[in-house]
Motif scaffolding. Structure first.
Motif: not given
Length: 479
Positions: A141-151, A248-252, A255-256, A258-265
């Motif tokens: 198996p091979y894999a990749g990950a993408e993070y979105e995060y607020f700072n 301070m980045p957050t991977f929550m 966080p808001y 009324d905003q799109p969330g942070c994905s971990g595709h």
């Protein structure tokens, strides 16, 4: 990227560390929190020779805030005296930290001292088990990950003083893929990229995403074991790099409200012993597509990929706590915010839970499946383990696709009403995963499911007892 050669023997390990006096090690708990320490070199080498060292089992008896579980679980209890586990040092995870001083760094796998096998709830051990099942079938198996995060322009101290409310975002406004916004924090933006690379975590992409102070970082595709390590360690690198700049980045995940969330595709494919992508169709099938494909959307993925996809879709509602492990994460999975809410798949459709990436938009070698359900708060080991295990179940049982691909063009952009809805809360997800007949039990084992579901029930129960600001604003005066 700094290239390092991991040691294969104790002698090579000693030679590698000849100029060092201390070593940093870390394992991972069920919440995806790194738990480790610095060891004097002599102690580290002695432990490497002896097969590991003692590590308190309470790591698996408490939550991310070191609060013991409401209901004692089997691994670490008063009855067994919170006995030690064995922390095995995995030589092949060697890298050097981009810190001052730069330290040799190794990942740990937690071993049950009674069985000498990886602990059933050790995140790294579980993934190793699933990968070995693929290898037994001649697949890797091979894999990749993408993070979105607020700072934020905050530190852990200032954020806590503000009770994590009214924090100052790193930049204002919605500026996805901006060339301007990174320049406002140029040192941090580039140091994060470079520090990750020097720590053995190459990034394929690093840019701003839509939202105040949001970055997105796509980690370069790797074998699944290395990718999971990179994914967990990237969060650590982002946080300690931020400390240097008062960021301070957050991977929550959300966080808001009324905003799109942070994905971990996360992305998946399989390779055979020659390195060929098993999910790809043959070159002769590229023009007209594979004969016998279930749908137009699957014409340019292999039959093995179809079976894998069918297994993932079947198990998706029952592995949700492995993909979305927090209470907050389910608030990201709402309609109209670019997050999947049902069991669905489609070719190149970002509304679907699973996006097929294949020719003609991708090269055959890059054929893969993107699972878009996880948020940035995922524990990548559990996410990878659960998705891969369901996919292998689909392959072994030659499962057919039980539903057509999502077609938002034919429904005027609305989701079809007959799709299976994913659980809306962590409590509901834990119930579904813990059911006696859940696919999660079949592919991950009863012992893991029982323990992990209990930890999620602990998390859910704590949230149910909390009195929120929303409740005060809603009911304080008018109730």
């Amino acid at each position: 990227m700094t290239t390092v050669t991991p040691p294969r023997t104790l002698d090579e390990l000693k030679a590698l560390l000849v100029n060092d006096t201390k070593v940093q090690v870390a394992g991972v708990d069920v919440d995806g929190v790194l738990r480790g320490k610095i060891m004097v070199k002599d102690k580290f080498l002695s432990s490497a020779k002896d097969g590991g060292f003692g590590f308190c089992s309470v790591t698996f008896g408490w939550d991310m805030h070191d609060r013991t579980y409401t209901k004692e679980l089997s691994i670490s209890t008063l009855a067994n005296g919170y006995k030690d586990l064995i922390a095995r040092i995995d030589f092949d995870t060697y890298r050097r930290t981009p810190t001052t001083p730069s330290l040799p760094f190794f990942m740990l796998t937690f071993i049950d001292p009674d069985t000498s096998e990886p602990l059933f709830t050790c995140p790294r051990g579980l993934l190793q088990k699933v990968i070995s099942e693929f290898e037994a079938e001649g697949m890797s198996p091979y894999a990749g990950a993408e993070y979105e995060y607020f700072n934020y322009e905050e530190t852990p101290k200032t954020a806590a003083a503000k009770k994590y409310s009214d924090l100052t975002p790193l930049t204002e406004g919605m500026h996805g893929y901006s060339l301007l916004r990174p320049m406002l924090n140029n040192d941090y933006f580039h140091d994060l990229y470079d520090s990750a690379a020097s720590f053995g975590i190459p990034l394929e992409g690093h840019h701003t995403e839509t939202g105040p102070g949001v970055y997105e970082s796509a980690l370069a595709y790797q074998n699944a074991a290395r990718m999971a390590d990179n994914a967990i360690l990237f969060k650590w690198i982002a946080k300690i790099t931020g400390y240097k700049y008062g960021v301070m980045p957050t991977f929550m995940a959300k966080p808001y409200s009324d905003q799109p969330g942070c994905s971990g595709h996360v992305h998946f494919s399989l390779r055979d012993s020659s390195g060929k992508n098993i999910f790809a169709v043959e070159e002769s099938e590229l023009k007209d597509g594979r004969v016998g494909a279930s749908y137009e959307d699957t014409k340019r993925i292999s039959v093995v990929a179809e079976h894998f996809l069918a297994g993932v879709l079947l198990g998706l509602p029952e592995i949700m706590p492995c993909l979305v492990p927090t209470v907050n994460g389910y608030k990201r999975l709402v309609e109209s915010y670019w997050a999947p809410v049902n069991v669905s798949y489609a070719y190149e459709n970002r509304v679907a839970s699973v996006r097929i990436i294949s020719p003609p938009l991708a090269a055959p070698s890059a054929t893969r499946l993107e699972v878009r359900v996880p948020g940035a708060d995922m524990n990548p080991y559990f996410t990878f383990s659960a998705v891969l295990a369901c996919g292998l179940y689909g392959i072994k049982n030659k499962l057919p696709l039980s539903q057509p691909p999502l077609n938002t063009a034919s429904t005027n952009g609305q989701l079809p009403p007959d799709l299976v809805r994913l659980p809306k809360t962590l409590g509901a997800a834990a119930d579904k995963m813990g059911a006696k007949d859940s696919l999660a039990r079949k592919v991950l084992g009863d012992k893991f499911v029982d323990h992990y579901v209990a930890t999620r029930e602990h998390e859910w129960n704590l949230s149910c007892q909390a009195v929120t600001d929303w409740e005060k604003q809603r009911y304080f005066e008018l109730a």
